[in-house]
Design a protein around this motif. Structure first.
Motif, PDB file in Angstrom:
ATOM      1  N   LEU A  11      38.354  85.156  63.640  1.00  0.00           N
ATOM      2  CA  LEU A  11      37.073  84.617  64.532  1.00  0.00           C
ATOM      3  C   LEU A  11      36.581  83.574  63.652  1.00  0.00           C
ATOM      4  O   LEU A  11      35.806  82.572  64.258  1.00  0.00           O
ATOM      5  CB  LEU A  11      35.917  85.762  64.278  1.00  0.00           C
ATOM      6  CG  LEU A  11      36.088  86.843  65.550  1.00  0.00           C
ATOM      7  CD1 LEU A  11      35.265  87.970  65.376  1.00  0.00           C
ATOM      8  CD2 LEU A  11      36.209  86.219  67.052  1.00  0.00           C
ATOM      9  N   VAL A  12      36.907  83.347  62.593  1.00  0.00           N
ATOM     10  CA  VAL A  12      36.527  82.198  61.732  1.00  0.00           C
ATOM     11  C   VAL A  12      37.491  81.941  60.761  1.00  0.00           C
ATOM     12  O   VAL A  12      38.095  82.808  60.065  1.00  0.00           O
ATOM     13  CB  VAL A  12      35.235  82.368  60.765  1.00  0.00           C
ATOM     14  CG1 VAL A  12      35.056  81.036  59.928  1.00  0.00           C
ATOM     15  CG2 VAL A  12      33.843  82.611  61.592  1.00  0.00           C
ATOM     16  N   ASP A  13      38.082  80.819  60.794  1.00  0.00           N
ATOM     17  CA  ASP A  13      39.161  80.118  60.073  1.00  0.00           C
ATOM     18  C   ASP A  13      38.726  79.533  58.819  1.00  0.00           C
ATOM     19  O   ASP A  13      38.245  78.315  58.677  1.00  0.00           O
ATOM     20  CB  ASP A  13      40.146  79.211  60.836  1.00  0.00           C
ATOM     21  CG  ASP A  13      41.523  78.783  59.844  1.00  0.00           C
ATOM     22  OD1 ASP A  13      41.517  79.072  59.133  1.00  0.00           O
ATOM     23  OD2 ASP A  13      42.333  78.343  60.847  1.00  0.00           O
ATOM     24  N   TRP A  14      38.698  80.556  57.713  1.00  0.00           N
ATOM     25  CA  TRP A  14      37.875  80.162  56.353  1.00  0.00           C
ATOM     26  C   TRP A  14      38.884  78.978  55.740  1.00  0.00           C
ATOM     27  O   TRP A  14      38.159  78.264  55.153  1.00  0.00           O
ATOM     28  CB  TRP A  14      37.619  81.613  55.652  1.00  0.00           C
ATOM     29  CG  TRP A  14      36.859  82.360  56.304  1.00  0.00           C
ATOM     30  CD1 TRP A  14      37.278  83.757  56.732  1.00  0.00           C
ATOM     31  CD2 TRP A  14      35.390  82.389  56.495  1.00  0.00           C
ATOM     32  NE1 TRP A  14      36.095  84.375  57.182  1.00  0.00           N
ATOM     33  CE2 TRP A  14      35.122  83.498  57.063  1.00  0.00           C
ATOM     34  CE3 TRP A  14      34.659  81.333  56.403  1.00  0.00           C
ATOM     35  CZ2 TRP A  14      33.691  83.717  57.378  1.00  0.00           C
ATOM     36  CZ3 TRP A  14      33.231  81.500  56.692  1.00  0.00           C
ATOM     37  CH2 TRP A  14      32.970  82.870  57.277  1.00  0.00           C
ATOM     38  N   GLY A 119      35.791  76.961  62.057  1.00  0.00           N
ATOM     39  CA  GLY A 119      36.228  76.403  60.982  1.00  0.00           C
ATOM     40  C   GLY A 119      36.023  75.160  60.612  1.00  0.00           C
ATOM     41  O   GLY A 119      35.678  74.543  59.621  1.00  0.00           O
ATOM     42  N   VAL A 120      36.542  74.254  61.657  1.00  0.00           N
ATOM     43  CA  VAL A 120      36.117  72.786  61.577  1.00  0.00           C
ATOM     44  C   VAL A 120      34.649  72.365  61.420  1.00  0.00           C
ATOM     45  O   VAL A 120      34.392  71.571  60.569  1.00  0.00           O
ATOM     46  CB  VAL A 120      36.935  71.756  62.641  1.00  0.00           C
ATOM     47  CG1 VAL A 120      36.443  70.464  62.875  1.00  0.00           C
ATOM     48  CG2 VAL A 120      38.158  72.147  62.756  1.00  0.00           C
ATOM     49  N   GLN A 121      33.955  73.150  62.196  1.00  0.00           N
ATOM     50  CA  GLN A 121      32.267  72.860  62.194  1.00  0.00           C
ATOM     51  C   GLN A 121      31.959  73.172  60.973  1.00  0.00           C
ATOM     52  O   GLN A 121      30.887  72.475  60.259  1.00  0.00           O
ATOM     53  CB  GLN A 121      31.831  73.602  63.271  1.00  0.00           C
ATOM     54  CG  GLN A 121      32.162  73.220  64.538  1.00  0.00           C
ATOM     55  CD  GLN A 121      31.571  74.087  65.936  1.00  0.00           C
ATOM     56  OE1 GLN A 121      31.449  75.427  65.298  1.00  0.00           O
ATOM     57  NE2 GLN A 121      31.548  73.750  67.096  1.00  0.00           N
ATOM     58  N   LEU A 122      32.272  74.469  60.413  1.00  0.00           N
ATOM     59  CA  LEU A 122      31.610  74.610  58.878  1.00  0.00           C
ATOM     60  C   LEU A 122      32.224  73.873  57.945  1.00  0.00           C
ATOM     61  O   LEU A 122      31.477  73.554  56.961  1.00  0.00           O
ATOM     62  CB  LEU A 122      32.274  76.151  58.765  1.00  0.00           C
ATOM     63  CG  LEU A 122      31.715  76.680  57.257  1.00  0.00           C
ATOM     64  CD1 LEU A 122      30.276  76.845  57.276  1.00  0.00           C
ATOM     65  CD2 LEU A 122      32.510  78.372  57.284  1.00  0.00           C
TER      66      LEU A 122
END
Length: 378
Positions: A11-14, A119-122
């Motif tokens: 759900l999140v690509d760290w 991931g890109v946004q974070l």
């Protein structure tokens, strides 16, 4: 096929978040390898030297032994990767809740796509922050899967940013580095003095994020309203207080019900306490410890006047200006309590979660003193 807990991490690509931050982060100051090595060694020495001063100023016995955590001098990319590990811990309750309530509607493909976008946004946010942060105590990364962080956490000092700011301010490097370390080591001592604090913050952040996930259908609209508030200059910095407008706009506009607002208010009060206390300790040194401390304070506090319009907007969007208010609000609270009941009376605050101040008490320290039944200076 619906999403299961085994695919939760998608759900999140760290890793993508950390890689994006590393690619987008502005280049640091240009220095020779030898100069950078000297800076790293100097920061390590300053971090070690600052512990005794924090102990003396704070009177917290936890400062006498900090072997359960580590000091790391890092670059911008490493700072960003470290923070993805912390975020993974703090967001876990929300991700669990998302799978529990909406797992049947999420396929592995949509989860992976959403994970890459997130991931890109974070990573974009971390790239900006990685060039601004001088240091950070991170108590959460030790709980992340696959990390080798010490059990209590780690203190991160961002060497290129320290170099950049000390050059910008034209201050004595050794003095500035010790001054920065005093603040960050105080955070390390706070969590050592209150070993329950990490779990309490994870619980509160988890409750807030879970509640927001449960109302995910309206979350996009609330984000849009918050953005419009920023654009029109109506940003709310903390629960119940707005800059130029009534409450319920800006960041606070994202929070929908009273429970969310109460948790946010509590977290605001805790962060104000932690930052304010660290500032008071940092400012508790005199010229005998940091010879140029007055010059450093004056020049550091004046930096905000020279920020570009874009940076000011980004700081609003990311809540950095609200964080600066936490420094000042928390400092006034700490000084107000110490003036009434002395430092030992103030240090009761680290005994239990019930001793933490409310947001109201941050602005009215006498009410905190009365609630805890403290009288007279100790």
């Amino acid at each position: 096929m619906s999403l299961t807990s085994s695919r939760l991490s998608g759900l999140v690509d760290w890793d993508l978040a950390a890689g994006t931050a590393a690619k987008l982060a502005p280049a640091g100051p240009r220095v020779s390898p030898r100069r950078m090595r000297e800076t790293v060694e100097s920061l390590r020495a300053a971090a070690d030297a600052s512990v005794a001063h924090v102990h003396q100023i704070s009177r917290l016995d936890a400062a006498a032994d900090l072997r359960d955590s580590a000091v790391l001098v890092v670059d911008r990319a490493t700072w960003s990767r470290a923070n993805t590990q912390s975020f993974s811990v703090l967001m876990q309750p929300a991700l669990d809740r998302l799978v529990e309530t909406r797992g049947q509607a999420l396929t592995a493909a949509t989860a992976a796509l959403g994970g890459r976008l997130t991931g890109v946004q974070l990573g974009s946010i971390l790239s900006f922050l990685s060039s601004k942060v001088l240091g950070q105590y991170d108590p959460f990364a030790a709980l992340a899967a696959g990390t080798t962080a010490p059990p209590a956490g780690r203190l991160l000092l961002v060497a290129p940013n320290v170099l950049e700011v000390e050059r910008e301010l034209h201050v004595e490097p050794a003095d500035f580095r010790l001054w920065v370390c005093l603040h960050e080591q105080t955070h390390r001592v706070q969590f050592a003095a209150a070993p329950w604090l990490r779990g309490h913050m994870i619980e509160q952040i988890g409750l807030l994020s879970e509640s927001m996930v449960d109302k995910a259908d309206t979350f996009a609209a609330r984000i849009a309203e918050a953005a419009r508030s920023v654009g029109s200059g109506r940003l709310t910095g903390a629960a119940g207080r707005a800059d130029g407008a009534a409450g319920g706009t800006g960041i606070l506009g994202i929070l929908q019900d009273e429970q969310e607002k109460e948790i946010f208010s509590h977290l605001t009060a805790v962060m104000s306490l932690l930052e304010g206390h660290a500032n008071v300790v940092m400012d508790g040194v005199d010229a005998g410890i940091v010879p140029t401390v007055r010059t450093i304070r004056q020049r550091f506090n004046a930096r905000g006047a020279h920020r570009s319009g874009l940076e000011k907007l980004l700081r609003q969007l990311l809540g950095l200006d609200a964080k600066m208010r936490q420094y000042s609000d928390g400092s006034r609270f700490v000084r107000g309590v110490v003036d009434q009941v002395g430092l030992d009376g103030f240090n009761r605050i680290w005994d239990a979660p019930g001793n933490l101040p409310s947001e109201h008490e941050i602005h009215h320290p006498a009410d905190w003193v009365d609630r805890l039944g403290l009288t007279g200076r100790r």
